[in-house]
Design a protein around this motif. Structure first.
Motif, PDB file in Angstrom:
ATOM      1  N   PRO A 131      -4.828  -8.312   9.237  1.00  0.00           N
ATOM      2  CA  PRO A 131      -4.320  -9.045  10.388  1.00  0.00           C
ATOM      3  C   PRO A 131      -3.611  -8.100  11.349  1.00  0.00           C
ATOM      4  O   PRO A 131      -3.250  -6.981  10.991  1.00  0.00           O
ATOM      5  N   THR A 132      -3.414  -8.547  12.570  1.00  0.00           N
ATOM      6  CA  THR A 132      -2.561  -7.799  13.488  1.00  0.00           C
ATOM      7  C   THR A 132      -1.107  -7.925  13.033  1.00  0.00           C
ATOM      8  O   THR A 132      -0.761  -8.818  12.257  1.00  0.00           O
ATOM      9  N   ASN A 133      -0.289  -7.020  13.512  1.00  0.00           N
ATOM     10  CA  ASN A 133       1.137  -7.099  13.176  1.00  0.00           C
ATOM     11  C   ASN A 133       1.723  -8.365  13.787  1.00  0.00           C
ATOM     12  O   ASN A 133       1.640  -8.593  14.983  1.00  0.00           O
ATOM     13  N   SER A 134       2.321  -9.197  12.957  1.00  0.00           N
ATOM     14  CA  SER A 134       2.779 -10.515  13.407  1.00  0.00           C
ATOM     15  C   SER A 134       4.063 -10.443  14.223  1.00  0.00           C
ATOM     16  O   SER A 134       4.363 -11.353  15.000  1.00  0.00           O
ATOM     17  N   ALA A 135       4.821  -9.390  14.064  1.00  0.00           N
ATOM     18  CA  ALA A 135       6.093  -9.257  14.784  1.00  0.00           C
ATOM     19  C   ALA A 135       6.166  -7.877  15.420  1.00  0.00           C
ATOM     20  O   ALA A 135       5.484  -6.944  14.974  1.00  0.00           O
ATOM     21  N   PRO A 173      -1.188  -3.481   6.597  1.00  0.00           N
ATOM     22  CA  PRO A 173      -1.552  -4.624   5.758  1.00  0.00           C
ATOM     23  C   PRO A 173      -2.762  -4.334   4.895  1.00  0.00           C
ATOM     24  O   PRO A 173      -3.538  -3.417   5.167  1.00  0.00           O
ATOM     25  N   ASP A 174      -2.920  -5.127   3.841  1.00  0.00           N
ATOM     26  CA  ASP A 174      -4.130  -5.054   3.038  1.00  0.00           C
ATOM     27  C   ASP A 174      -5.324  -5.475   3.889  1.00  0.00           C
ATOM     28  O   ASP A 174      -5.239  -6.380   4.722  1.00  0.00           O
ATOM     29  N   LEU A 175      -6.459  -4.817   3.649  1.00  0.00           N
ATOM     30  CA  LEU A 175      -7.711  -5.183   4.317  1.00  0.00           C
ATOM     31  C   LEU A 175      -8.530  -6.013   3.331  1.00  0.00           C
ATOM     32  O   LEU A 175      -8.706  -5.625   2.175  1.00  0.00           O
ATOM     33  N   LYS A 176      -9.056  -7.158   3.786  1.00  0.00           N
ATOM     34  CA  LYS A 176      -9.742  -8.080   2.874  1.00  0.00           C
ATOM     35  C   LYS A 176     -11.107  -8.489   3.408  1.00  0.00           C
ATOM     36  O   LYS A 176     -11.330  -8.558   4.602  1.00  0.00           O
ATOM     37  N   GLY A 177     -12.000  -8.784   2.489  1.00  0.00           N
ATOM     38  CA  GLY A 177     -13.337  -9.257   2.822  1.00  0.00           C
ATOM     39  C   GLY A 177     -14.053  -9.688   1.560  1.00  0.00           C
ATOM     40  O   GLY A 177     -13.519  -9.554   0.449  1.00  0.00           O
ATOM     41  N   THR A 178     -15.267 -10.204   1.704  1.00  0.00           N
ATOM     42  CA  THR A 178     -16.032 -10.711   0.565  1.00  0.00           C
ATOM     43  C   THR A 178     -17.305  -9.887   0.377  1.00  0.00           C
ATOM     44  O   THR A 178     -18.054  -9.654   1.325  1.00  0.00           O
ATOM     45  N   TYR A 179     -17.508  -9.451  -0.852  1.00  0.00           N
ATOM     46  CA  TYR A 179     -18.705  -8.684  -1.214  1.00  0.00           C
ATOM     47  C   TYR A 179     -19.667  -9.597  -1.971  1.00  0.00           C
ATOM     48  O   TYR A 179     -19.365 -10.090  -3.047  1.00  0.00           O
TER      49      TYR A 179
END
Length: 420
Positions: free
Chosen positions: A295-299, A310-316
């Protein structure tokens, strides 16, 4: 706004004098820019009353005839984003540091064009009869958008006085007047220099998937050398990366973590301005890539606060049956309209999984999904440069944007940019 003429406050106006002086200047770009100190020539015109009396408070104007450089070919500066401050030295009969300040008023300044800085003004209360000389000293250039950065400029030679005020006795008590201290400009906050990153410690080895009812698979931490293309040139980077997986039916939810220690932000970074992503490379039985993103930095991130990636997430979704490997691939960081792309110079397997072919799986192509991700507390930054003492950190480049901004003001000679 004074139009370039000194004003004598509280007394009748007297003739003003304006004199130009030039001097060699060394300017220090913001630490995040990664640029070395560079040299230029400053030309200024100081305007002050030719004569005044003890007890008078005079206003003095500093006009930039020529800034120490052009705006280089990196970033167009918006109108009303540049603010100068500085110090004018009073000498001779009276010594003082006079705080000078200009408004944040400038036209839009295109890349590779002359810098346009507003006139600065300051006040001095005269306390002693005699000749009071006025000499330009250090100054600071602040650019407010898209983030706040400072470039600090100091004379590198003895500077000649630019104007002299002849101060006569005001007919007071005849006692020696007590000098009235003048305000000294508060130093602009400086960006903390990134400290050398600690060498990441290994966190175990990859675990084969598909054995029994296991659903969670922890990859080993690997050190990945990157070649990065940034808006201000090529940079090398090495980052400790770990790929983890959680089995979900025939697919796997991936999490990519950067394990190096975090750095302090060298500048204010607005909220929702930085977004990282990666293409995880498949090998072994399967082929292709898996897109993961954070995600982008929220603050907003304040200067001096820690930056956490942040952690990078996706589906394999596997496209083949067998033993498939997952390695960190091309890393992309987008921020404030710029992009930095980092490509591994060698492949490092972080995780090995036993996979079963799924319909529309990855083999030979991309297995992508929009991983919204969540801000991780374990994020880290890759270290760039040939030694840790002078290194920025790869994701600390903030897509090259903060670096770009740091290089946008007073980088003087674009051809002299440092590459690592």
């Amino acid at each position: 706004m004074l139009g370039g003429a000194g004003i004598l406050l509280g007394v009748a106006a007297v003739p003003a004098q304006a004199a130009e002086v030039s001097y060699s200047t060394e300017c220090i770009p913001p630490a995040i820019s990664g640029l070395p100190p560079v040299q230029g020539t400053t030309k200024v015109e100081i305007t002050a009353p030719a004569e005044a009396k003890v007890g008078d408070e005079v206003t003095i104007t500093w006009k930039f005839v020529q800034a120490a450089s052009k705006n280089p070919d990196v970033l167009d500066l918006d109108a009303n984003t540049v603010k100068p401050t500085g110090t004018l030295k009073a000498g001779g009969a009276q010594t003082a540091d006079i705080a000078m300040e200009g408004p944040r008023e400038n036209p839009a300044i295109p890349k590779n064009s002359a810098m346009k800085l507003s006139d600065m003004t300051g006040r001095l209360k005269l306390t002693t009869a005699g000749d009071v000389t006025l000499t330009p000293d250090a100054y600071n250039i602040n650019v407010s958008k898209p983030i706040s950065t400072d470039t600090k400029c100091t004379p590198k030679e003895s500077v000649n006085s630019s104007a002299t005020i002849k101060v006569t006795s005001g007919g007071g008590s005849g006692g020696t007047p007590t000098p009235t201290p003048t305000q000294t400009p508060s130093p602009s906050p400086t960006a903390p220099s990134p400290s050398g990153s600690a060498t990441p410690s290994p966190s175990g080895s990859g675990t084969d998937g598909g054995s029994g009812g296991q659903t969670d698979f922890t990859g080993k931490e690997v050190s990945v050398p990157y070649a990065c293309k940034t808006p201000i040139g090529d940079k090398n980077a090495t980052s400790a990366v770990q790929i983890n997986a959680k089995k979900d039916g025939g697919s796997f939810a991936l999490t990519v973590r950067f394990k190096a220690s975090v750095m302090d932000s060298p500048a204010d970074i607005p909220a929702d301005s930085v977004k990282p992503s990666m293409e995880v490379v498949l090998g072994g039985a399967d082929k292709g890539t898996v897109h993961v993103e954070g995600p982008t930095n929220s603050a907003p991130i304040k200067s001096g606060d820690p930056i956490e990636i942040p952690d990078l997430k996706g589906t394999y979704k596997p496209g083949a049956t067998g033993s498939s490997t997952l390695s960190p691939g091309v890393l992309t960081v987008m921020a404030l309209g710029t992009t930095t792309t980092c490509t591994p110079t060698r492949s490092e397997v972080s995780l090995t999984l036993d996979t079963s072919e799924q319909a529309s799986g990855a083999s030979g192509g991309g297995s992508t999904s929009s991983g919204s991700g969540s801000a991780g507390t374990s994020g880290g930054l890759a270290e760039t440069g040939s030694d840790s003492h002078s290194a920025l950190q790869a994701l600390g480049l903030v897509a090259g944007t903060v670096v770009l901004l740091g290089g946008a003001v007073f980088t003087f000679m674009p051809g002299r940019r440092r590459t690592r």
